[in-house]
Design an enzyme around this catalytic site. Sequence first.
Site, PDB file in Angstrom:
ATOM      1  CE  LYS A  72       7.286  63.283  30.476  1.00 45.85           C
ATOM      2  NZ  LYS A  72       7.735  63.883  29.181  1.00 45.85           N
TER       3      LYS A  72
ATOM      4  CE1 TYR B  19       7.758  59.295  26.194  1.00 42.06           C
ATOM      5  CE2 TYR B  19       9.144  58.463  27.957  1.00 42.06           C
ATOM      6  CZ  TYR B  19       8.145  59.313  27.513  1.00 42.06           C
ATOM      7  OH  TYR B  19       7.540  60.181  28.392  1.00 42.06           O
TER       8      TYR B  19
ATOM      9  CG  PHE C  18      13.394  63.848  21.337  1.00 40.98           C
ATOM     10  CD1 PHE C  18      12.621  62.963  22.086  1.00 40.98           C
ATOM     11  CD2 PHE C  18      12.851  64.374  20.166  1.00 40.98           C
ATOM     12  CE1 PHE C  18      11.349  62.590  21.674  1.00 40.98           C
ATOM     13  CE2 PHE C  18      11.570  63.998  19.744  1.00 40.98           C
ATOM     14  CZ  PHE C  18      10.821  63.104  20.507  1.00 40.98           C
TER      15      PHE C  18
ATOM     16  NE  ARG D   1      -1.242  65.092  24.608  1.00 44.30           N
ATOM     17  CZ  ARG D   1       0.024  64.755  24.300  1.00 44.30           C
ATOM     18  NH1 ARG D   1       0.566  63.635  24.770  1.00 44.30           N
ATOM     19  NH2 ARG D   1       0.748  65.520  23.535  1.00 44.30           N
TER      20      ARG D   1
ATOM     21  CB  THR E 117       5.408  68.783  23.702  1.00 43.99           C
ATOM     22  OG1 THR E 117       4.329  67.939  23.283  1.00 43.99           O
ATOM     23  CG2 THR E 117       6.632  67.942  24.024  1.00 43.99           C
TER      24      THR E 117
ATOM     25  NE  ARG F 112       4.075  68.268  29.017  1.00 43.39           N
ATOM     26  CZ  ARG F 112       3.790  67.446  28.018  1.00 43.39           C
ATOM     27  NH1 ARG F 112       3.003  67.851  27.024  1.00 43.39           N
ATOM     28  NH2 ARG F 112       4.275  66.224  27.989  1.00 43.39           N
TER      29      ARG F 112
ATOM     30  CG  ASN G  72       7.593  67.631  28.973  1.00 40.48           C
ATOM     31  OD1 ASN G  72       7.765  66.599  29.603  1.00 40.48           O
ATOM     32  ND2 ASN G  72       7.179  67.639  27.714  1.00 40.48           N
TER      33      ASN G  72
ATOM     34  CG  HIS H 148       3.426  60.304  29.185  1.00 38.82           C
ATOM     35  ND1 HIS H 148       3.894  60.375  27.893  1.00 38.82           N
ATOM     36  CD2 HIS H 148       2.478  59.332  29.194  1.00 38.82           C
ATOM     37  CE1 HIS H 148       3.256  59.469  27.161  1.00 38.82           C
ATOM     38  NE2 HIS H 148       2.396  58.817  27.924  1.00 38.82           N
TER      39      HIS H 148
ATOM     40  CD  GLU I 169       1.425  55.817  26.451  1.00 44.20           C
ATOM     41  OE1 GLU I 169       2.133  56.224  25.518  1.00 44.20           O
ATOM     42  OE2 GLU I 169       0.753  56.591  27.191  1.00 44.20           O
TER      43      GLU I 169
HETATM   44  N1  UDP Z   1      10.834  65.635  23.857  1.00 38.97           N
HETATM   45  C1  UDP Z   1      12.104  66.197  23.787  1.00 38.97           C
HETATM   46  N2  UDP Z   1      12.425  66.932  22.671  1.00 38.97           N
HETATM   47  C2  UDP Z   1      11.559  67.130  21.636  1.00 38.97           C
HETATM   48  C3  UDP Z   1      10.292  66.538  21.715  1.00 38.97           C
HETATM   49  C4  UDP Z   1       9.949  65.799  22.831  1.00 38.97           C
HETATM   50  O1  UDP Z   1      12.916  66.038  24.702  1.00 38.97           O
HETATM   51  O2  UDP Z   1      11.916  67.799  20.661  1.00 38.97           O
HETATM   52  C5  UDP Z   1      10.483  64.822  25.041  1.00 38.97           C
HETATM   53  C6  UDP Z   1       9.488  65.491  25.984  1.00 38.97           C
HETATM   54  O3  UDP Z   1       9.804  65.085  27.316  1.00 38.97           O
HETATM   55  C7  UDP Z   1       8.175  64.900  25.524  1.00 38.97           C
HETATM   56  C8  UDP Z   1       8.591  63.471  25.177  1.00 38.97           C
HETATM   57  O4  UDP Z   1       9.871  63.618  24.589  1.00 38.97           O
HETATM   58  O5  UDP Z   1       7.193  64.970  26.546  1.00 38.97           O
HETATM   59  C9  UDP Z   1       7.674  62.739  24.218  1.00 38.97           C
HETATM   60  O6  UDP Z   1       7.490  63.539  23.072  1.00 38.97           O
HETATM   61  P1  UDP Z   1       6.042  63.732  22.446  1.00 38.97           P
HETATM   62  O7  UDP Z   1       6.226  64.414  21.124  1.00 38.97           O
HETATM   63  O8  UDP Z   1       5.315  62.428  22.464  1.00 38.97           O
HETATM   64  O9  UDP Z   1       5.376  64.783  23.445  1.00 38.97           O
HETATM   65  P2  UDP Z   1       4.188  64.624  24.511  1.00 38.97           P
HETATM   66  O10 UDP Z   1       3.220  63.600  23.964  1.00 38.97           O
HETATM   67  O11 UDP Z   1       4.831  64.168  25.807  1.00 38.97           O
HETATM   68  O12 UDP Z   1       3.591  65.992  24.634  1.00 38.97           O
HETATM   69 MG    MG Z   2       3.557  61.720  23.253  1.00 38.91          MG
END
Ligand code: UDP
Ligand code: MG
Length: 139
Positions: free
Chosen positions: A11, A51, A59, A87, A93, A104, A114, A117, A128
Amino acid sequence: MPAERTLAMIKPDATSRNLIGKIIAHYEAEGFEVVGLKRLRLTLDDARAFYAVHAERPFYDSLTEFMSSGPICALVLQRDNAIVHLREVMGATNPEEAAEGTIRALYARSLEANSVHGSDAPETAVTEINFFFSEEELL
Ligand code: UDP
Ligand code: MG
């Protein structure tokens, strides 16, 4: 287990700190083969499309502005159990909840910024990967 592919992004918060090489080194050390790789900047519309699953979340606007604020790196990573394993290597996250040694925990600046992705399931991995790459670009 047969090889599986997943989509990773580095990112803008991480590209801006010159962490592309360090992050890819972690992935290669975990046995991932980099089968697709490009550095690009998403438009706001690109980020909103990528997204779209989060369109109703509070968010979404901030996330998509952040994701289009600077260059990202898109990667297709291949190994056995790639989706779940990536993951695990990424960590939770929220970096405050990310296990020690995960990407992370090491590099993320905030819940939003963070650093990385990774696709969350086989169907999303296919969608994706196709968002960024044609089949001819995956070697
Ligand atoms: N995110 C955020 N606030 C939140 C949850 C997620 O800004 O409360 C952002 C964060 O950058 C995250 C992305 O949105 O990586 C996508 O969210 P997801 O729940 O899919 O998390 P990920 O799969 O990336 O762990
Ligand atoms: Mg996700």
